[in-house]
Design an enzyme around this catalytic site. Structure first.
Site, PDB file in Angstrom:
ATOM      1  N   GLU A 213    -103.693 -35.854 -28.716  1.00 46.44           N
ATOM      2  CA  GLU A 213    -104.703 -36.744 -28.143  1.00 46.44           C
ATOM      3  C   GLU A 213    -106.123 -36.344 -28.521  1.00 46.44           C
ATOM      4  O   GLU A 213    -107.016 -37.194 -28.561  1.00 46.44           O
ATOM      5  CB  GLU A 213    -104.584 -36.771 -26.619  1.00 46.44           C
ATOM      6  N   GLU A 222    -114.148 -39.710 -26.153  1.00 45.13           N
ATOM      7  CA  GLU A 222    -113.703 -40.692 -27.136  1.00 45.13           C
ATOM      8  C   GLU A 222    -114.764 -40.870 -28.215  1.00 45.13           C
ATOM      9  O   GLU A 222    -115.958 -40.966 -27.923  1.00 45.13           O
ATOM     10  CB  GLU A 222    -113.443 -42.021 -26.425  1.00 45.13           C
ATOM     11  N   ASN A 260    -108.271 -45.635 -13.441  1.00 54.29           N
ATOM     12  CA  ASN A 260    -107.698 -44.299 -13.605  1.00 54.29           C
ATOM     13  C   ASN A 260    -108.634 -43.213 -13.075  1.00 54.29           C
ATOM     14  O   ASN A 260    -108.194 -42.229 -12.474  1.00 54.29           O
ATOM     15  CB  ASN A 260    -107.367 -44.046 -15.078  1.00 54.29           C
TER      16      ASN A 260
END
Length: 360
Positions: A213, A222, A260
């Site tokens: 990831e 990100e 989330n």
């Protein structure tokens, strides 16, 4: 890089066998005592017990740790059965109990759920004193000798620091081994369930997926900033109080989306919905969000990654829980192979077999 798009409701688990049954109070002015804490019993989140004249509530799974404990798992609910005086903590301390979400200015002193005191080094909106060590430090009052803070790794971890360094030789300095170890207290069953082999397989599986990831723990956030405004779901009642573009992927599992952050923050007792940046500034918080997803979320799969490894479903099901059909069922075989190859490398470092069902 995976995007965590599926919100899975956290299920409140209740203790079985009457362990949390309420005993009638002997004094109308005091709370009733819950059933006495038992070392051999397993307590899940929200289970209540009494110990030494006080009631406590478990914040997550725990066993063998007597209240008030040292890891922060027990929340002190106050005296019960007629008692009105808190247990002695040494000296003349009478500072208030810490409360999540309360604004604390530098110099504020609080009593944490582990019975120890902490002083705010910097202003903060109620960060956890054990997790956010930049904001808080242990405090001794009443002229007593300094109290040793609770260990960050009370039960040991199956991956040594040397092995961790071998797995991530080029990692970003943000992803510290100490931060990972400090995060373990949030979910004590992580890499602690089943045989010694299963425990090492689970740790390797988690770290292999984390490696995939984050490009080997290189990326904290990100990289595609154009995606940032897409992770606000306005249909949620709580909205996006940190801003439209504040819920981009962060941390070892690249936590994203406002729902989330909200769910992880509620589970970890951290203000992640209003301060998602905490995941990219506090290593222990970042690791906790990764372990939270691993332990509690099915994602696009049918089980949590933890249950996949502990229950024998195999490494392939952990991939499904993280990325589902985007990679599984022929969606992207190269990505699946990348994860499997890294998992095989990591179990080799830990000296155990990879087990069956490696692919999804």
């Amino acid at each position: 890089m995976t995007r965590l798009r599926a919100l899975v409701a956290l299920v409140a688990l209740t203790i079985v066998g009457g362990l949390a049954a309420v005993i009638p109070s002997t004094a109308a002015s005091a709370a009733a005592c819950s059933a006495s804490w038992q070392a051999s019993a397993v307590y899940w989140g929200d289970a209540q017990v009494s110990h030494n004249g006080r009631n406590y509530r478990a914040k997550w799974w725990t066993q063998n740790e007597a209240p008030p404990g040292t890891t922060g798992v027990w929340e002190d609910l106050g005296a019960c059965g007629g008692g009105t005086t808190p247990p002695p903590t040494g000296g003349t301390c009478n500072h208030p109990n810490w409360a999540a979400g309360t604004w604390y200015t530098a110099g504020a002193i609080v009593r944490y759920t582990n019975g120890l005191y902490y002083i705010a080094e910097h202003d903060n909106p109620g960060y956890d004193p054990v997790v956010s060590t930049w904001y808080w430090e242990p405090y001794t009052c009443g002229g007593q000798p300094p109290t040793t803070p609770p260990p960050t790794d009370p039960g040991g971890f199956v991956v040594t620091e040397a092995q961790f360094n071998q797995m991530f030789p080029g990692r970003n300095s943000f992803y510290t081994y100490s931060g990972l170890v400090a995060a373990l207290s949030a979910y004590p069953a992580f890499a602690k369930s089943g045989s010694a082999t299963v425990q090492r397989q689970e740790a390797a599986a988690f770290l292999a997926n984390v490696h995939h990831e984050t490009g080997g723990l290189v990326h904290v956030v990100e990289q595609n900033t154009a995606n940032y405004p897409h992770y606000c779901d306005p249909g949620q009642s709580y909205g996006c109080p940190a801003g439209q573009a504040a819920y981009y992927g962060r941390g070892p599992i690249q936590l994203s989306w406002n729902f989330n952050y909200n769910a992880a923050g509620n589970a970890l007792n951290l203000p992640l919905l209003t301060n998602p940046w905490l995941v990219q500034t506090d290593a222990a918080v970042a690791w906790k969000t990764g372990i939270w997803y691993w332990m509690t979320q099915n994602g696009p799969g049918t089980m949590t990654a933890h249950n996949a490894m502990v229950g024998g479903a195999g490494f392939g099901e952990t991939i499904r829980s993280i990325n589902g059909s985007i990679e599984c069922n022929g969606g992207n075989p190269a990505q699946v192979q990348s994860r499997v190859t890294k998992y095989q490398q990591f179990v080799g470092i830990l000296g155990v077999s990879a087990g069956a069902n490696l692919y999804c």
